[in-house]
Design a protein around this motif. Structure first.
Motif, short mmCIF file in Angstrom:
data_model
loop_
_atom_site.label_atom_id
_atom_site.label_comp_id
_atom_site.label_asym_id
_atom_site.label_seq_id
_atom_site.Cartn_x
_atom_site.Cartn_y
_atom_site.Cartn_z
N THR A 149 0.87 -1.18 -0.07
CA THR A 149 -0.01 -0.02 0.09
C THR A 149 0.85 1.29 -0.08
N ALA A 150 1.86 1.20 0.71
CA ALA A 150 2.64 2.61 0.82
C ALA A 150 3.49 2.59 -0.49
N MET A 151 3.79 1.53 -1.19
CA MET A 151 4.49 1.59 -2.46
C MET A 151 3.44 2.25 -3.55
N VAL A 152 2.17 1.85 -3.66
CA VAL A 152 1.38 2.46 -4.29
C VAL A 152 1.09 3.84 -4.07
N VAL A 153 1.25 4.51 -2.94
CA VAL A 153 1.23 6.00 -2.40
C VAL A 153 2.23 6.63 -2.91
N ALA A 154 3.65 5.99 -2.70
CA ALA A 154 4.89 6.51 -3.14
C ALA A 154 4.87 6.83 -4.69
N GLU A 155 4.27 5.75 -5.34
CA GLU A 155 3.98 5.86 -6.94
C GLU A 155 3.18 6.88 -7.23
N LEU A 156 2.09 7.18 -6.80
CA LEU A 156 1.03 8.34 -6.95
C LEU A 156 1.73 9.71 -6.69
N GLU A 157 2.55 9.54 -5.63
CA GLU A 157 3.12 11.04 -5.37
C GLU A 157 4.35 11.27 -6.43
N ARG A 158 4.96 10.27 -6.74
CA ARG A 158 5.97 10.48 -7.84
C ARG A 158 5.38 11.00 -8.98
N LEU A 159 4.07 10.61 -9.45
CA LEU A 159 3.30 10.85 -10.78
C LEU A 159 2.90 12.33 -10.45
N GLY A 160 2.97 12.83 -9.20
CA GLY A 160 2.45 14.27 -9.11
C GLY A 160 1.12 14.33 -8.29
N TYR A 161 0.38 13.27 -8.07
CA TYR A 161 -0.71 13.40 -7.27
C TYR A 161 -0.59 13.67 -5.56
N ALA A 162 -1.69 14.29 -5.16
CA ALA A 162 -1.44 14.60 -3.61
C ALA A 162 -2.28 13.79 -3.09
N VAL A 163 -1.61 12.81 -2.08
CA VAL A 163 -2.19 11.48 -1.50
C VAL A 163 -2.31 11.95 -0.09
N VAL A 164 -3.78 12.06 0.67
CA VAL A 164 -3.66 12.52 1.83
C VAL A 164 -4.19 11.18 2.78
N ARG A 165 -3.87 11.23 3.76
CA ARG A 165 -3.96 10.16 4.91
C ARG A 165 -5.41 10.48 5.53
N ARG A 166 -6.30 9.49 5.56
CA ARG A 166 -7.68 10.00 6.32
C ARG A 166 -7.23 10.27 7.70
N ARG A 167 -8.06 11.15 8.30
CA ARG A 167 -8.20 11.34 9.87
C ARG A 167 -8.56 9.97 10.57
N GLU A 168 -9.81 9.38 10.16
CA GLU A 168 -10.40 8.45 10.47
C GLU A 168 -10.50 7.50 9.59
N ARG A 169 -10.05 6.11 9.75
CA ARG A 169 -10.14 5.13 8.70
C ARG A 169 -11.55 4.76 8.41
N ALA A 170 -11.56 4.79 7.06
CA ALA A 170 -13.14 4.34 6.32
C ALA A 170 -13.05 2.90 6.29
N GLY A 171 -14.24 2.37 6.62
CA GLY A 171 -14.17 0.99 6.36
C GLY A 171 -13.35 0.18 7.21
N GLY A 172 -13.01 -0.88 6.80
CA GLY A 172 -12.10 -2.05 7.67
C GLY A 172 -11.65 -2.89 6.99
N GLU A 173 -11.83 -4.22 7.49
CA GLU A 173 -11.26 -5.30 6.56
C GLU A 173 -11.96 -5.57 5.36
#
Length: 182
Positions: A149-173
């Motif tokens: 999951t962290a690798m996906v986020v890093a790739e999106l950021e490399r592509l220039g997207y702003a990826v924001v961590r949620r304050r509260e986790r949405a959903g669960g398992e």
């Protein structure tokens, strides 16, 4: 989104939720959606085992991130990153585990014949431990989901997207692993 961000980006989770570790791709998508707010122009697609449609899905994309289990050296849960040229060149680019599915390489080649293959491609491959009929991941693959999951986020950021961590986790398992389902 800045000017260097691709126009069409998709994140694909490949694998059957009914085949043990093959469900790693869909699991990463669920974690990504639960933990991060992604820009609306990013398509998140849980494709299961897409068959021949995979070429049509990747056709016309500018950037593509794929999460899938792969046949590769290593222990269950080991992560392998492969870029477009490595996948197309066959240097370590594994095929799908299931013989009835086309490979990502095949889909990229088919889309390329139409001149519409994504130029920016990252495959996050996860070495499976157990692929059997049944729901649930092996311990090694489950432990690798956060890294993938962290690798996906890093790739999106490399592509220039702003990826924001949620304050509260949405959903669960993942819904298919909840005890209240079925």
């Amino acid at each position: 989104m800045d000017t260097k961000t691709p126009r069409r980006t998709a994140i694909l989770g490949l694998g059957s939720i009914l085949m043990g570790d093959d469900a790693a791709g869909p699991h990463v998508l669920r974690r990504l959606e639960a933990e991060y707010e992604l820009p609306p122009e990013i398509e998140i697609l849980d494709l299961g085992t897409p068959g021949p449609e995979l070429a049509h899905i990747v056709e016309g994309l500018d950037a593509l991130i794929v999460i899938d289990t792969i046949k590769a050296p290593g222990d269950p849960g080991d992560l392998h990153l492969l870029r477009r040229d490595e996948i197309l060149g066959g240097r370590g680019a594994p095929d799908r585990l299931s013989p009835h599915d086309p490979s990502l390489r095949g889909a990229l080649v088919a889309a390329g014949l139409l001149g519409r293959s994504p130029q920016d491609v990252l495959l996050i491959g996860i070495v499976p431990g157990e692929n059997h009929l049944g729901i649930g991941l092996s311990p090694g693959v489950r432990a690798s989901l956060w890294g993938a999951t962290a690798m996906v986020v890093a790739e999106l950021e490399r592509l220039g997207y702003a990826v924001v961590r949620r304050r509260e986790r949405a959903g669960g398992e993942a819904w298919w692993e909840r005890e209240d389902v079925g």
